[in-house]
Design a protein around this motif. Structure first.
Motif, PDB file in Angstrom:
ATOM      1  N   ALA A 722      22.812 122.678  29.804  1.00  0.00           N
ATOM      2  CA  ALA A 722      23.391 123.214  28.567  1.00  0.00           C
ATOM      3  C   ALA A 722      23.162 122.243  27.410  1.00  0.00           C
ATOM      4  CB  ALA A 722      24.879 123.477  28.763  1.00  0.00           C
ATOM      5  N   LEU A 723      23.179 122.766  26.208  1.00  0.00           N
ATOM      6  CA  LEU A 723      22.959 121.938  25.021  1.00  0.00           C
ATOM      7  C   LEU A 723      24.163 121.033  24.769  1.00  0.00           C
ATOM      8  CD1 LEU A 723      21.422 124.542  22.521  1.00  0.00           C
ATOM      9  CD2 LEU A 723      20.214 122.895  23.964  1.00  0.00           C
ATOM     10  N   SER A 724      23.871 119.792  24.431  1.00  0.00           N
ATOM     11  CA  SER A 724      24.941 118.851  24.070  1.00  0.00           C
ATOM     12  C   SER A 724      25.233 118.975  22.582  1.00  0.00           C
ATOM     13  CB  SER A 724      24.519 117.414  24.388  1.00  0.00           C
ATOM     14  OG  SER A 724      24.300 117.260  25.768  1.00  0.00           O
ATOM     15  N   PRO A 725      26.505 119.035  22.205  1.00  0.00           N
ATOM     16  CA  PRO A 725      26.826 119.118  20.773  1.00  0.00           C
ATOM     17  C   PRO A 725      26.345 117.884  20.022  1.00  0.00           C
ATOM     18  CG  PRO A 725      28.733 119.672  22.127  1.00  0.00           C
ATOM     19  CD  PRO A 725      27.703 119.085  23.056  1.00  0.00           C
ATOM     20  N   THR A 726      25.731 118.105  18.888  1.00  0.00           N
ATOM     21  CA  THR A 726      25.310 117.001  18.016  1.00  0.00           C
ATOM     22  C   THR A 726      26.301 116.773  16.879  1.00  0.00           C
ATOM     23  OG1 THR A 726      23.992 118.511  16.667  1.00  0.00           O
ATOM     24  CG2 THR A 726      22.886 117.421  18.520  1.00  0.00           C
ATOM     25  N   GLU A 727      27.165 117.748  16.640  1.00  0.00           N
ATOM     26  CA  GLU A 727      28.197 117.610  15.616  1.00  0.00           C
ATOM     27  C   GLU A 727      29.312 118.612  15.907  1.00  0.00           C
ATOM     28  OE1 GLU A 727      26.695 119.984  11.808  1.00  0.00           O
ATOM     29  OE2 GLU A 727      25.163 118.597  12.572  1.00  0.00           O
ATOM     30  N   TRP A 728      30.434 118.413  15.209  1.00  0.00           N
ATOM     31  CA  TRP A 728      31.593 119.298  15.391  1.00  0.00           C
ATOM     32  C   TRP A 728      32.070 119.759  14.025  1.00  0.00           C
ATOM     33  CZ3 TRP A 728      34.351 120.872  19.848  1.00  0.00           C
ATOM     34  CH2 TRP A 728      33.792 120.427  21.055  1.00  0.00           C
ATOM     35  N   TRP A 729      32.405 121.056  13.951  1.00  0.00           N
ATOM     36  CA  TRP A 729      32.944 121.640  12.731  1.00  0.00           C
ATOM     37  C   TRP A 729      34.430 121.887  12.956  1.00  0.00           C
ATOM     38  CZ3 TRP A 729      28.890 125.833  10.879  1.00  0.00           C
ATOM     39  CH2 TRP A 729      27.663 125.198  10.667  1.00  0.00           C
ATOM     40  N   LEU A 730      35.241 121.255  12.107  1.00  0.00           N
ATOM     41  CA  LEU A 730      36.686 121.321  12.261  1.00  0.00           C
ATOM     42  C   LEU A 730      37.302 122.177  11.155  1.00  0.00           C
ATOM     43  CD1 LEU A 730      37.400 117.547  13.029  1.00  0.00           C
ATOM     44  CD2 LEU A 730      36.608 119.353  14.576  1.00  0.00           C
ATOM     45  N   THR A 731      38.093 123.156  11.553  1.00  0.00           N
ATOM     46  CA  THR A 731      38.841 123.986  10.614  1.00  0.00           C
ATOM     47  C   THR A 731      40.276 123.488  10.578  1.00  0.00           C
ATOM     48  OG1 THR A 731      37.454 125.895  11.144  1.00  0.00           O
ATOM     49  CG2 THR A 731      39.543 126.328  10.039  1.00  0.00           C
ATOM     50  N   THR A 732      40.736 123.139   9.387  1.00  0.00           N
ATOM     51  CA  THR A 732      42.083 122.585   9.250  1.00  0.00           C
ATOM     52  C   THR A 732      42.987 123.582   8.525  1.00  0.00           C
ATOM     53  OG1 THR A 732      41.588 121.518   7.136  1.00  0.00           O
ATOM     54  CG2 THR A 732      41.154 120.253   9.141  1.00  0.00           C
ATOM     55  N   THR A 733      44.267 123.364   8.678  1.00  0.00           N
ATOM     56  CA  THR A 733      45.218 124.154   7.900  1.00  0.00           C
ATOM     57  C   THR A 733      45.172 123.671   6.452  1.00  0.00           C
ATOM     58  OG1 THR A 733      46.942 122.583   8.543  1.00  0.00           O
ATOM     59  CG2 THR A 733      46.734 124.596   9.845  1.00  0.00           C
ATOM     60  N   PRO A 734      45.488 124.534   5.496  1.00  0.00           N
ATOM     61  CA  PRO A 734      45.385 124.151   4.081  1.00  0.00           C
ATOM     62  C   PRO A 734      46.152 122.875   3.770  1.00  0.00           C
ATOM     63  CG  PRO A 734      45.761 126.514   4.284  1.00  0.00           C
ATOM     64  CD  PRO A 734      45.902 125.938   5.662  1.00  0.00           C
ATOM     65  N   GLY A 735      45.480 121.949   3.095  1.00  0.00           N
ATOM     66  CA  GLY A 735      46.096 120.699   2.667  1.00  0.00           C
ATOM     67  C   GLY A 735      46.105 119.586   3.681  1.00  0.00           C
ATOM     68  N   ASP A 736      45.581 119.829   4.904  1.00  0.00           N
ATOM     69  CA  ASP A 736      45.646 118.810   5.953  1.00  0.00           C
ATOM     70  C   ASP A 736      44.302 118.147   6.236  1.00  0.00           C
ATOM     71  OD1 ASP A 736      48.337 119.150   6.373  1.00  0.00           O
ATOM     72  OD2 ASP A 736      48.085 120.647   7.965  1.00  0.00           O
ATOM     73  N   SER A 737      43.270 118.470   5.485  1.00  0.00           N
ATOM     74  CA  SER A 737      41.952 117.902   5.780  1.00  0.00           C
ATOM     75  C   SER A 737      41.922 116.394   5.553  1.00  0.00           C
ATOM     76  CB  SER A 737      40.871 118.576   4.933  1.00  0.00           C
ATOM     77  OG  SER A 737      41.145 118.423   3.550  1.00  0.00           O
ATOM     78  N   ALA A 738      42.675 115.895   4.562  1.00  0.00           N
ATOM     79  CA  ALA A 738      42.672 114.451   4.295  1.00  0.00           C
ATOM     80  C   ALA A 738      43.288 113.682   5.460  1.00  0.00           C
ATOM     81  CB  ALA A 738      43.428 114.155   3.004  1.00  0.00           C
ATOM     82  N   ASP A 739      44.380 114.181   6.043  1.00  0.00           N
ATOM     83  CA  ASP A 739      45.009 113.500   7.176  1.00  0.00           C
ATOM     84  C   ASP A 739      44.096 113.513   8.398  1.00  0.00           C
ATOM     85  OD1 ASP A 739      47.230 113.065   5.626  1.00  0.00           O
ATOM     86  OD2 ASP A 739      48.298 114.839   6.353  1.00  0.00           O
ATOM     87  N   ALA A 740      43.445 114.641   8.634  1.00  0.00           N
ATOM     88  CA  ALA A 740      42.535 114.718   9.772  1.00  0.00           C
ATOM     89  C   ALA A 740      41.352 113.776   9.590  1.00  0.00           C
ATOM     90  CB  ALA A 740      42.055 116.157   9.964  1.00  0.00           C
ATOM     91  N   ALA A 741      40.821 113.703   8.380  1.00  0.00           N
ATOM     92  CA  ALA A 741      39.683 112.810   8.120  1.00  0.00           C
ATOM     93  C   ALA A 741      40.096 111.349   8.285  1.00  0.00           C
ATOM     94  CB  ALA A 741      39.142 113.053   6.716  1.00  0.00           C
ATOM     95  N   ALA A 742      41.296 111.007   7.815  1.00  0.00           N
ATOM     96  CA  ALA A 742      41.768 109.628   7.969  1.00  0.00           C
ATOM     97  C   ALA A 742      41.919 109.266   9.438  1.00  0.00           C
ATOM     98  CB  ALA A 742      43.094 109.451   7.235  1.00  0.00           C
ATOM     99  N   ALA A 743      42.414 110.182  10.242  1.00  0.00           N
ATOM    100  CA  ALA A 743      42.551 109.917  11.675  1.00  0.00           C
ATOM    101  C   ALA A 743      41.186 109.738  12.336  1.00  0.00           C
ATOM    102  CB  ALA A 743      43.320 111.062  12.338  1.00  0.00           C
ATOM    103  N   LEU A 744      40.219 110.524  11.930  1.00  0.00           N
ATOM    104  CA  LEU A 744      38.873 110.389  12.480  1.00  0.00           C
ATOM    105  C   LEU A 744      38.259 109.040  12.118  1.00  0.00           C
ATOM    106  CD1 LEU A 744      37.378 113.937  11.813  1.00  0.00           C
ATOM    107  CD2 LEU A 744      37.528 112.823  14.043  1.00  0.00           C
ATOM    108  N   ARG A 745      38.393 108.645  10.875  1.00  0.00           N
ATOM    109  CA  ARG A 745      37.766 107.409  10.417  1.00  0.00           C
ATOM    110  C   ARG A 745      38.453 106.172  10.982  1.00  0.00           C
ATOM    111  NH1 ARG A 745      37.159 110.012   4.400  1.00  0.00           N
ATOM    112  NH2 ARG A 745      35.042 110.846   4.686  1.00  0.00           N
ATOM    113  N   ALA A 746      39.677 106.339  11.465  1.00  0.00           N
ATOM    114  CA  ALA A 746      40.378 105.200  12.064  1.00  0.00           C
ATOM    115  C   ALA A 746      39.950 104.956  13.504  1.00  0.00           C
ATOM    116  CB  ALA A 746      41.889 105.433  12.001  1.00  0.00           C
TER     117      ALA A 746
END
Length: 912
Positions: A722-746
């Motif tokens: 099977a194909l290995s994912p090269t990237e992931w697309w994340l759908t966030t609830t409105p207004g929460d993308s900054a918190d999710a991005a900060a958690a990823l970058r940490a």
């Protein structure tokens, strides 16, 4: 002669005051646009070099410095940096590091955790616990390593994960190369003062303290520079940055050439060892900035040319009325032996009296007006402060504009006294229109539009002189003005039939004002052509400016959606593949996480297509796609079709020669899969040459979209992996993308640059001063156009009623009530005003739909992807119409209610 000139000025002071106001307004706006263009270019260039382009604009030098050559190496780097930055003030910071060391403990999977020593620039870090490491000579001796204990400070993230801090037991580190073990004692904990600043590109861990890859690496261990002489040596790195506070756009060429040649001089320096490396992306940064600057200036030139056209017509209208009022005086001068040259000379002196105050005041007003523009609209969001200094170019433009306005005022005097003074019935159309001049102008505008449309098909709109020097395409500047002029001139053909229609409608009524107004309009349909054309120009210009500004704002949002595809896109990571679904789905605010496998597919003519295999059930509901039609629903339906189906772009069909319904072989993983093209769309988000970077149109073969679960099922059925994912697309609830991005970058297993956030992309596009600056100027020019139209309409209406004063006096003498005459004036002028607003609104809407998609460009001077969606906000259009009509309505009311003495008008000959 001087006294006679001032007597002439006094006799017609109201008309000349209106002309002075128009000259001053035109000159001030053009001088302000010149100052604004120069200021926004310089400030935007410095802003870019200091902020988002600071890292690529710096010079990074790496070298294996021989023992004892640190000072001479630093001097060599500083000298090279001065040459690279063309003599600008230079700041130099260094980071010297050791080789790798293994931390004590049980290796994970046979691979130990690693660290290394570094001498950091202490101005770039902040001590949060303990004390700074002591010099090596002051350290105690370690029995375990038979050497001195090296004091170090740990990054906060590393200290937290290792559970170390000041007072912890000493650690023994093992050299991963050939050196002896080293005992260290933690004396303090530090953190970066600003982890986003360019200095941290010298650190392999980016100032984050922990990085997980093949090895789990902590550090760097901050040590005193004296300690690095007693551990394994690796390399020394320098970051050279320039102070761009004095940088101007006129210095771009010299700086770019210096940045290309300066780093090469370091290869000859003996103090930098055998093979130093030096790199900077400053030339590319300057190339992009130069293109963006040309796009910004072209936008300002477009509106400036339209304003010049409007102002010229307004001044010609005022000057023509002045010439008509002086017809008797001019005829008397000619009859008494005065030459036409003397008449022109008198008019020229009067025009210079109008131009001189404007030439002096306009540059002085340019500074305050520039600051006022900087605080309005899109530019206010950027936070930049414009330098409102007025240079020689502003004074030059002010003088040229004032002289041009003076020439427009003199122009009617050039024909004064020619022909018969006897009045004749005016023709329904001017002679040039009867000869087809408007048709010819329409043809020229259509050809210009066609040529511009061809040039903006994707290759950009900047002209090239053949030697590689870019410039503003004159066609890009002239085409909108030609289209506006052609559409306005065609309006003249509408006046006679509109006047006849008004007469027929008025004749059906019983009132005297309506009948007289209709008769007057049909008898002399071109009597009000001047103010009508002026208002049509102003309204169409204003709507074009509003549409361009609103469409630019919308385009930035659409481009951000296209580049990101969803709220957050993670471009690869070092998270184990089996744990990726759990890790991404558990982030704060993440509603859904969709795996994506991105690859390429080779086509003919060296073209390459992007292949996206997406988990459609998870990705498509949160896909950021412009809903021009049913594209999302159609894509979902196509991916769910029986058998392996593909959604492709129209470019892919052209590049591959396939059609909807064709079966094509798509390379996936180690094999290929035959799929059916079931749907064609204009673009696929995140795919194509325009994905956030300057794409190569010659090799872009489009894109195709597949359903990842369906593809994996078919591959497994054929016994393939099977194909290995090269990237992931994340759908966030409105207004929460900054918190999710900060958690990823940490996370230590994800690099910050691998996380793309849609809101950050949109903010970067919107807050670019070179893009936002012209949008602020657009609305200011629209306001100036409305003011010029108001001046012209007021002068023309007043002059028209003055010419007909004897007619109204006769009506009053015959017993017509003053109220009916007021209604007559209101009916005539109201009809002209309403016609001008309606035609201007229709012309503005048509031109906005046709022209805006060609002149709204990216910073790379290319068409945006997705294409511009033209918007005309109704509230702003209504405000424009109200503002444009307000002054004419007040003037109509004042003229209609004005009380005059009919005996005075009847005693005056007045041409009766």
């Amino acid at each position: 002669m001087t006294g006679f000139i001032f007597l002439r000025v006094r006799a017609h002071r109201l008309l000349l005051a209106a002309a002075l106001l128009a000259v001053l307004l035109t000159t001030a706006v053009l001088a302000t646009l010149t100052a604004f263009s120069g200021s926004i270019g310089d400030v935007s260039l410095r802003h870019s070099l200091r902020t988002r382009s600071a890292a690529p604009a710096s010079l990074v030098v790496r070298a294996q410095v021989p023992p004892g050559a640190q000072e001479s190496a630093g001097r060599a780097v500083r000298d090279a940096a001065r040459r690279t930055f063309d003599g600008l003030p230079v700041g130099l910071r260094s980071l010297a590091r050791s080789g790798p060391y293994a931390l004590p403990g049980t290796p994970r999977g046979g691979r130990p955790d690693l660290t290394h020593f570094a001498a950091l620039d202490r101005s770039r870090i902040r001590l949060t616990k303990g004390s700074w490491p002591a010099p090596y000579e002051n350290s105690p001796t370690s029995r375990a390593s038979r050497g001195k204990v090296v004091e170090v400070a740990l990054p906060e993230a590393a200290a937290a994960r290792l559970k170390l801090g000041p007072g912890s037991a000493p650690l023994t580190l093992t050299d991963r190369l050939t050196g002896p073990k080293v005992t260290v004692r933690v004396s303090g904990v530090y953190r970066p003062a600003d982890p986003t600043e360019p200095y941290w590109q010298l650190d392999d861990l980016g100032g984050r303290g922990v990085r997980e890859s093949v090895f789990l690496t902590y550090g760097p261990l901050l040590a005193d520079p004296t300690a690095l002489r007693h551990v394994s040596a690796d390399r020394t790195q320098w970051l050279a940055t320039a102070d761009f506070g004095s940088m101007t756009t006129g210095r771009v060429d010299a700086l770019r050439e210096a940045a290309r040649s300066g780093p090469a001089t370091l290869a000859k320096s003996a103090s930098l060892g055998g093979s130093p490396s030096a790199s900077t992306d400053l030339p590319d940064v300057l190339d992009r900035a130069e293109r963006a600057l040309l796009v910004s200036r072209s936008t300002l030139l477009i509106v400036a040319l339209q304003l010049i056209m409007l102002a010229g017509y307004a001044l010609l209208l005022v000057a023509r009325l002045l010439s008509r009022e002086r017809a008797g005086e001019t005829g008397l001068l000619l009859a008494r032996g005065g030459s036409r040259g003397r008449v022109v000379q008198l008019a020229a002196v009067e025009a210079l009296l109008l131009a001189l105050p404007a030439a002096v005041l306009a540059p002085l007003l340019a500074g305050p007006l520039t600051r006022l523009l900087a605080g309005q609209g899109a530019l206010a969001r950027t936070g930049v402060r414009l330098d409102a200094a007025v240079g020689a170019d502003v004074w030059l433009i002010g003088v040229i504009a004032a002289l041009g306005c003076a020439l427009a005022v003199v122009a009617p005097a050039l024909s004064a006294g020619s022909g018969s003074l006897r009045r004749t019935r005016a023709a329904a159309l001017p002679a040039p229109l009867r000869a087809g001049a408007d048709v010819g102008l329409l043809v020229i505008a259509a050809v210009a539009y066609w040529q511009l449309d061809g040039r903006t098909s994707g290759s950009g709109t900047l002209s090239d002189d053949g030697a590689g020097t870019l410039g503003i395409d004159p066609l890009l500047v002239a085409a909108p003005a030609l289209a506006l002029l052609a559409g306005t001139v065609v309006t003249l053909r509408l006046l006679p039939p509109a006047a006849r229609l008004a007469e027929r409608q008025a004749a059906r009524g019983r009132g005297l004002p309506g009948a007289l107004a209709g008769w007057q309009l049909s008898r002399r349909p071109l009597q009000g052509a001047g103010p009508v054309l002026l208002l049509v120009l102003a309204v169409a210009m204003g709507m074009l400016a509003i549409g361009q500004s609103a469409s630019w704002d919308r385009s930035q949002e659409d481009q951000a959606d296209f580049r990101a595809g969803t709220q957050i896109r993670v471009l690869g990571s070092r998270v184990p593949e089996a744990r990726q679904p759990e890790v991404y789905a558990s982030l704060p605010g993440v509603r859904d996480a969709a795996p994506v496998a991105r690859s390429t597919m080779d086509l003919s003519d060296d073209r390459r297509a992007t292949v996206l295999a997406v988990d459609g059930a998870r990705a498509l509901p949160g896909l950021l796609i412009r809903e021009d039609g049913r594209q999302r629903a159609a894509m979902t339906e196509a991916l769910r079709s029986p058998g392996p189906g593909a959604v492709v772009t129209e470019r892919f069909l052209r590049s591959s020669g396939a059609d909807v319904g064709s079966r094509i072989d798509v390379p996936l993983g180690s094999g290929s899969l035959r799929v059916t093209v079931v749907k064609a769309v204009a673009q696929l988000p995140t795919a194509g040459a325009a994905e956030g970077q300057e794409g190569d149109e010659a090799v872009d073969g489009g894109a195709l979209l597949l359903d990842l679960p369906g593809v994996d099922a078919l591959l497994k059925k054929d016994g393939k992996r099977a194909l290995s994912p090269t990237e992931w697309w994340l759908t966030t609830t409105p207004g929460d993308s900054a918190d999710a991005a900060a958690a990823l970058r940490a996370r230590p297993d994800i690099d910050p640059e691998q996380v793309l956030v849609r809101d950050e992309i949109a903010a970067e596009l919107r807050d670019d001063p070179l893009g936002a600056g012209p949008q602020s100027a657009l609305l200011a020019v629209a306001a100036a156009a409305a003011a010029l139209a108001a001046v012209g309409f007021a002068v023309s209406a007043a002059g028209s009623l003055r010419e007909r004063s004897a007619e109204f006096a006769v009506l009053r003498a015959l017993g017509a009530p003053r109220r009916q005459l007021a209604r007559l004036i209101a009916a005539e002028q109201g009809f002209l005003l309403g016609l001008a607003l309606l035609v201007g609104m229709a012309l503005g809407a048509v031109l906005t739909r046709a022209v805006v998609p060609l002149i709204v460009l990216t910073g790379e001077a290319t068409q945006p992807v997705p294409p511009v969606l033209v918007e005309l906000p109704l509230p702003q259009v209504a405000t424009l119409l109200a503002a444009t009509a307000a002054v004419p309505l007040l003037i109509i009311a004042a003229l209609a209610l004005r009380r005059g003495d009919p005996t005075v008008s009847l005693r005056h000959d007045g041409g009766n």
